[in-house]
Motif scaffolding. Structure first.
Motif, PDB file in Angstrom:
ATOM      1  N   TYR A  39       0.829  -1.214   0.000  1.00 54.74           N
ATOM      2  CA  TYR A  39       0.000   0.000   0.000  1.00 54.74           C
ATOM      3  C   TYR A  39       0.856   1.253   0.000  1.00 54.74           C
ATOM      4  O   TYR A  39       0.509   2.245  -0.634  1.00 54.74           O
ATOM      5  N   THR A  40       1.979   1.213   0.713  1.00 55.80           N
ATOM      6  CA  THR A  40       2.850   2.386   0.687  1.00 55.80           C
ATOM      7  C   THR A  40       3.353   2.636  -0.722  1.00 55.80           C
ATOM      8  O   THR A  40       3.411   3.772  -1.184  1.00 55.80           O
ATOM      9  N   ARG A  41       3.680   1.532  -1.421  1.00 53.95           N
ATOM     10  CA  ARG A  41       4.194   1.697  -2.775  1.00 53.95           C
ATOM     11  C   ARG A  41       3.130   2.311  -3.686  1.00 53.95           C
ATOM     12  O   ARG A  41       3.415   3.257  -4.424  1.00 53.95           O
ATOM     13  N   SER A  42       1.879   1.808  -3.605  1.00 54.42           N
ATOM     14  CA  SER A  42       0.832   2.396  -4.456  1.00 54.42           C
ATOM     15  C   SER A  42       0.553   3.834  -4.052  1.00 54.42           C
ATOM     16  O   SER A  42       0.286   4.679  -4.907  1.00 54.42           O
ATOM     17  N   GLY A  43       0.607   4.091  -2.740  1.00 56.04           N
ATOM     18  CA  GLY A  43       0.375   5.460  -2.282  1.00 56.04           C
ATOM     19  C   GLY A  43       1.414   6.401  -2.847  1.00 56.04           C
ATOM     20  O   GLY A  43       1.096   7.509  -3.286  1.00 56.04           O
ATOM     21  N   LEU A  44       2.649   5.924  -2.870  1.00 51.90           N
ATOM     22  CA  LEU A  44       3.738   6.732  -3.415  1.00 51.90           C
ATOM     23  C   LEU A  44       3.501   7.002  -4.900  1.00 51.90           C
ATOM     24  O   LEU A  44       3.693   8.124  -5.381  1.00 51.90           O
ATOM     25  N   LEU A  45       3.023   5.976  -5.609  1.00 51.56           N
ATOM     26  CA  LEU A  45       2.727   6.144  -7.038  1.00 51.56           C
ATOM     27  C   LEU A  45       1.651   7.214  -7.220  1.00 51.56           C
ATOM     28  O   LEU A  45       1.792   8.133  -8.037  1.00 51.56           O
ATOM     29  N   LEU A  46       0.576   7.108  -6.417  1.00 57.89           N
ATOM     30  CA  LEU A  46      -0.500   8.099  -6.515  1.00 57.89           C
ATOM     31  C   LEU A  46       0.022   9.486  -6.183  1.00 57.89           C
ATOM     32  O   LEU A  46      -0.348  10.475  -6.824  1.00 57.89           O
ATOM     33  N   GLY A  47       0.909   9.564  -5.174  1.00 53.08           N
ATOM     34  CA  GLY A  47       1.459  10.864  -4.776  1.00 53.08           C
ATOM     35  C   GLY A  47       2.273  11.478  -5.898  1.00 53.08           C
ATOM     36  O   GLY A  47       2.150  12.668  -6.180  1.00 53.08           O
ATOM     37  N   ILE A  48       3.092  10.646  -6.574  1.00 49.94           N
ATOM     38  CA  ILE A  48       3.907  11.178  -7.664  1.00 49.94           C
ATOM     39  C   ILE A  48       3.006  11.642  -8.805  1.00 49.94           C
ATOM     40  O   ILE A  48       3.198  12.725  -9.370  1.00 49.94           O
ATOM     41  N   LEU A  49       1.965  10.832  -9.116  1.00 54.94           N
ATOM     42  CA  LEU A  49       1.034  11.240 -10.172  1.00 54.94           C
ATOM     43  C   LEU A  49       0.319  12.530  -9.789  1.00 54.94           C
ATOM     44  O   LEU A  49       0.142  13.420 -10.609  1.00 54.94           O
ATOM     45  N   GLY A  50      -0.073  12.628  -8.505  1.00 53.37           N
ATOM     46  CA  GLY A  50      -0.754  13.841  -8.045  1.00 53.37           C
ATOM     47  C   GLY A  50       0.148  15.051  -8.161  1.00 53.37           C
ATOM     48  O   GLY A  50      -0.282  16.129  -8.561  1.00 53.37           O
ATOM     49  N   LEU A  51       1.420  14.852  -7.846  1.00 48.53           N
ATOM     50  CA  LEU A  51       2.387  15.957  -7.933  1.00 48.53           C
ATOM     51  C   LEU A  51       2.575  16.373  -9.389  1.00 48.53           C
ATOM     52  O   LEU A  51       2.613  17.575  -9.704  1.00 48.53           O
ATOM     53  N   LEU A  52       2.655  15.384 -10.288  1.00 45.77           N
ATOM     54  CA  LEU A  52       2.868  15.700 -11.714  1.00 45.77           C
ATOM     55  C   LEU A  52       1.649  16.409 -12.300  1.00 45.77           C
ATOM     56  O   LEU A  52       1.788  17.437 -12.977  1.00 45.77           O
ATOM     57  N   THR A  53       0.449  15.859 -12.030  1.00 43.19           N
ATOM     58  CA  THR A  53      -0.746  16.520 -12.571  1.00 43.19           C
ATOM     59  C   THR A  53      -0.885  17.911 -11.984  1.00 43.19           C
ATOM     60  O   THR A  53      -1.298  18.843 -12.673  1.00 43.19           O
ATOM     61  N   GLY A  54      -0.488  18.050 -10.716  1.00 47.52           N
ATOM     62  CA  GLY A  54      -0.546  19.371 -10.088  1.00 47.52           C
ATOM     63  C   GLY A  54       0.425  20.324 -10.750  1.00 47.52           C
ATOM     64  O   GLY A  54       0.109  21.498 -10.969  1.00 47.52           O
ATOM     65  N   ALA A  55       1.627  19.819 -11.097  1.00 47.89           N
ATOM     66  CA  ALA A  55       2.624  20.685 -11.721  1.00 47.89           C
ATOM     67  C   ALA A  55       2.135  21.164 -13.086  1.00 47.89           C
ATOM     68  O   ALA A  55       2.312  22.330 -13.453  1.00 47.89           O
ATOM     69  N   ILE A  56       1.484  20.244 -13.834  1.00 50.41           N
ATOM     70  CA  ILE A  56       0.962  20.648 -15.151  1.00 50.41           C
ATOM     71  C   ILE A  56      -0.120  21.714 -14.973  1.00 50.41           C
ATOM     72  O   ILE A  56      -0.171  22.712 -15.686  1.00 50.41           O
ATOM     73  N   TRP A  57      -0.964  21.483 -13.972  1.00 53.37           N
ATOM     74  CA  TRP A  57      -2.034  22.444 -13.696  1.00 53.37           C
ATOM     75  C   TRP A  57      -1.449  23.798 -13.304  1.00 53.37           C
ATOM     76  O   TRP A  57      -1.904  24.852 -13.755  1.00 53.37           O
ATOM     77  N   ALA A  58      -0.404  23.752 -12.472  1.00 52.33           N
ATOM     78  CA  ALA A  58       0.229  24.991 -12.013  1.00 52.33           C
ATOM     79  C   ALA A  58       0.846  25.741 -13.186  1.00 52.33           C
ATOM     80  O   ALA A  58       0.777  26.960 -13.265  1.00 52.33           O
ATOM     81  N   LYS A  59       1.423  24.991 -14.135  1.00 54.83           N
ATOM     82  CA  LYS A  59       2.025  25.628 -15.311  1.00 54.83           C
ATOM     83  C   LYS A  59       0.966  26.432 -16.061  1.00 54.83           C
ATOM     84  O   LYS A  59       1.213  27.539 -16.528  1.00 54.83           O
ATOM     85  N   ASN A  60      -0.251  25.863 -16.146  1.00 48.84           N
ATOM     86  CA  ASN A  60      -1.294  26.512 -16.931  1.00 48.84           C
ATOM     87  C   ASN A  60      -2.037  27.611 -16.194  1.00 48.84           C
ATOM     88  O   ASN A  60      -2.665  28.450 -16.820  1.00 48.84           O
TER      89      ASN A  60
END
Lengths: 218, 354
Positions: free
Chosen positions: B208-229
C-alpha cells in the motif's frame, strides 16, 4: 516511582560516561567551532537573513552528529544489559533528556560563537531563547528516535540523514520563522507558532514513547 | 467473478472519469474584454470574447449588463454580434457613479437563450473624474437583471483562469485524496503488524505504501501541469507543493530503510515502526502548516482543498466516482503486489524444506 529512579540513574550514567571520556562532546564542539570559523571566514559580511539560515544549517548538522554519537557509544552487549534491567520507556526518556540538554548547550554555544565571530542580529533574546529550547526538544526527540532505528541498520550515517531530515522539516520551518521574528525581519505574533511547535514536539514525543518498546527488542 | 466486482467497478469508474470528465463541454463563459478600463461620462464600446458561446445563433436574445452590485446595474445600449465567439457592446457610462471610490470595478453579465447567463467579475474598471455619490445617485439609470436564461444540457462550470483545466480536479485532487486513503490503509496494516506480527501485514503495508507513493507522484505531476497553466510555472514553491515533496521523501526513505535491513522479521518490525511514526509526523505537514501559511492553492487558511462553491453538482458526479475509481485501482495494484510477496515467501519456504 521506580521508572523515575531508572531515568535518573540512566541520565547519571550518560553524563558520567561523557565526563570520563569526553569523546562525543569534545568531538561535537570541535566540529561546531570548525564550522562557525569556516562560515565566518567564507562570508565576510553576513546579513541577518543569511545569519538565520546559516545558524540553523549549522545546528541541524551538529545535532544529527551529536545525537547519532550518543547512541553508538554503547556496545550491543551493554545495551542488552540495560534492557534487561531497565524499562525501555525509561531508557528512551533518559536519552531524550540527555540529548535535549546536549542540544541546548550546542545551540547556545553556536549562538555565542557565531555572534562573536560575525554579528549578533537577535533583537528579542527572550523569543530566541524560547525558540532554541523548543527546537532542541523537537530535534532531540526526532533524532533520538531515528537514531534508535538507524542503529539497527548497522548505524548507517546516510540512513540517519535520509530518515530524519524530511521528518524534521516542519519543526525546522517553524524555527526559522520564529528566528526571523526574533531578528525583527517579520513582525508577527508568536503565540500560534510556539503552540504549533509545542504541539509537534508533544506529538513526536507521544509517538516515540508508544513505538520505542517495539524497536529495542532484538 | 462475484468476488471481483470491485475491480470491475474500479476500472469502470476510471473509464467513466476519463470519458465523461474529458468529454462534457464547459459552460459558455467570457474570457476577455477590451478595453477593461474606462472613464466616467464616456460612451464606450467593449469587445467581448466568449468561450464555447453561441452569440451568432442567439443573436436576437442577447442582453448585457455592467453590474455594480447586486441591486445596481446598467444595461448595454446596443449589441452587435460579429461571430459566435465575439460580440461588441456599447455602454453609456454616467458622469458620476453612486459610490465614493475613485476606481470602481464592474461585473459584466451577458445573457442569451442558447448559452444562458455568463459573467466576468471585475471585467471593467471605471475611473471617476470627480467623485460625487449623490450626483451619481441622481444620474444612475438602473436596469434590472432579470429573467436570466439557463444553459440547457450538461456542462462543467466555466471559471476564469482555470478554463478547460478545471477537468484536472478529477485527476489532481482525486488522486491526492485516494493517496491519503491508501496511506491510511498502510498505516493501519503497520499497526496490525506491531500488535500481531504476521508477515501478511508487512506485505500489505509495503504494497500500500508503494501504491500510495505512485498516486502521490502522479498527483504531484498533474498538479505541476495544472500549475504551469494557471500559475505560470511548474513549481512555485507553494507551501503545499513543498510539503507534498517532503512527504514523498519521507515515504521514499521508508523503502531505503527497508532495503538497508537484512533480517526479514526485523525489517518488517522496524519498517512498521517507521511507517507509523512517519504517518503521524505527516499530519502537521499536510494538514496544519498549509492552513497557517499563505498558499496559491484554493482554500488556504481554512479548507483543505477547496470551498463548496468551487464544485457544482455536475462536477461532483465525476469527482466522487473519480476518487473511488483511483482508490479501487490502487487497492487492486497493491493486492497484486502483496500476493506476489506471499508467493515469494512460499517458494522460499519450499526451498528450505527440500
Amino acid at each position: 516511582m521506580k521508572s523515575k529512579g531508572e531515568i535518573w540513574h540512566l541520565l547519571r550514567k550518560d553524563f558520567l560516561l561523557e565526563f570520563r571520556t569526553g569523546y562525543a562532546i569534545s568531538g561535537i564542539f570541535l566540529y561546531l567551532f570548525g564550522t562557525v570559523y569556516i562560515v565566518s571566514r567564507a562570508f565576510q559580511q553576513i546579513k541577518p537573513e543569511s545569519w538565520n539560515a546559516l545558524f540553523w544549517i549549522i545546528i541541524l548538522f551538529a545535532s544529527v552528529n551529536a545525537v547519532t554519537k550518543s547512541f553508538v557509544q554503547e556496545s550491543n552487549q551493554r545495551q542488552l544489559y540495560f534492557y534487561s534491567i531497565a524499562n525501555p520507556i525509561a531508557i528512551i526518556i533518559s536519552k531524550i533528556i540527555y540529548n535535549i540538554l546536549l542540544l541546548l548547550a550546542l545551540s547556545f554555544l553556536t549562538w555565542g560563537a557565531l555572534s562573536f565571530m560575525t554579528i549578533d542580529p537577535i533583537l528579542k533574546p527572550d523569543v530566541f531563547s524560547l525558540t532554541l529550547l523548543l527546537g532542541s526538544i523537537g530535534f532531540s526527540i526526532n533524532f533520538t528516535f531515528i537514531s534508535a532505528i538507524a542503529v539497527k541498520a548497522n548505524n548507517n550515517a546516510t540512513l540517519m540523514a535520509i530518515l530524519s531530515f524530511p521528518l524534521v522539516i516542519p519543526v525546522l520551518l517553524l524555527l526559522v520563522k520564529l528566528t526571523a521574528i526574533s531578528i525583527g525581519l517579520v513582525a508577527q505574533d508568536i503565540t500560534n507558532d510556539i503552540l504549533l511547535l509545542l504541539g509537534i514536539d508533544l506529538l513526536l514525543l507521544a509517538m516515540t514513547l508508544i513505538l520505542y518498546p517495539f524497536l529495542w527488542r532484538d | 467473478m462475484v468476488k471481483h466486482w470491485w475491480k470491475a467497478l474500479g476500472v469502470l469508474l476510471v473509464i467513466y472519469t476519463l470519458t465523461v470528465g474529458m468529454l462534457i463541454p464547459l459552460r459558455p463563459g467570457i474570457t476577455a474584454v477590451s478595453p477593461s478600463s474606462v472613464r466616467t461620462g464616456e460612451q464606450i464600446t467593449i469587445q467581448v470574447a466568449g468561450y464555447n458561446s453561441n452569440f451568432k445563433k442567439a443573436q436576437d436574445s442577447i442582453r448585457a449588463w455592467l453590474k455594480l452590485d447586486n441591486e445596481r446595474a446598467i444595461a448595454a445600449q446596443s449589441i452587435s454580434v460579429k461571430d459566435d465567439q465575439s460580440v461588441s457592446l456599447i455602454f453609456d457610462i454616467p458622469e458620476y457613479l453612486p459610490v465614493d471610490q475613485r476606481v470602481q470595478d464592474m461585473t459584466l453579465v451577458i445573457d442569451n437563450d442558447a448559452d444562458g447567463a455568463s459573467l466576468l467579475p471585475s471585467a471593467v474598471f471605471v475611473t471617476q473624474d470627480s467623485i460625487d455619490p449623490e450626483m451619481g445617485q441622481q444620474v444612475w439609470k438602473n436596469a434590472d437583471i432579470s429573467n436570466l436564461n439557463d444553459k440547457k444540457g450538461i456542462t462543467f462550470p466555466f471559471r476564469n483562469i482555470l478554463g478547460e483545466t478545471i477537468r484536472n480536479t478529477y485527476f489532481h485532487v482525486s488522486l491526492w485524496l485516494a493517496m491519503v486513503s491508501i496511506f491510511i490503509i498502510s498505516f493501519a496494516n503497520s499497526i496490525n503488524y506491531l500488535r500481531d506480527p504476521l508477515p501478511i501485514y508487512d506485505y500489505k503495508a509495503k504494497a500500500y505504501t508503494r501504491s500510495g507513493l505512485l498516486l502521490g507522484i502522479l498527483g504531484l505531476l498533474t498538479g505541476a501541469i495544472w500549475a504551469k497553466n494557471t500559475w505560470g510555472q511548474y513549481w512555485s514553491w507553494d507551501v503545499k507543493q513543498n510539503m507534498t515533496a517532503v512527504s514523498l521523501l519521507i515515504y521514499m526513505a521508508y523503502f531505503i530503510l527497508r532495503s538497508s535491513l537484512t533480517d526479514s522479521e526485523q525489517k518488517a518490525r522496524i519498517a512498521a515502526v517507521y511507517n507509523i511514526f512517519a504517518f503521524v509526523a505527516l499530519i502537521p505537514l499536510i494538514y496544519v502548516i498549509p492552513r497557517l501559511t499563505d498558499s496559491l492553492h484554493p482554500g488556504a487558511g481554512g479548507n483543505i482543498t477547496f470551498g463548496s462553491q468551487d464544485l457544482d453538482n455536475t462536477m461532483r458526479m465525476v469527482f466522487y466516482p473519480a476518487i473511488i475509481g483511483w482508490f479501487l485501482i490502487s487497492v487492486w495494484i497493491s493486492k497484486l503486489q502483496y500476493r506476489m510477496d506471499i508467493i515469494h515467501a512460499r517458494i522460499w519456504n519450499l526451498d528450505d524444506e527440500d
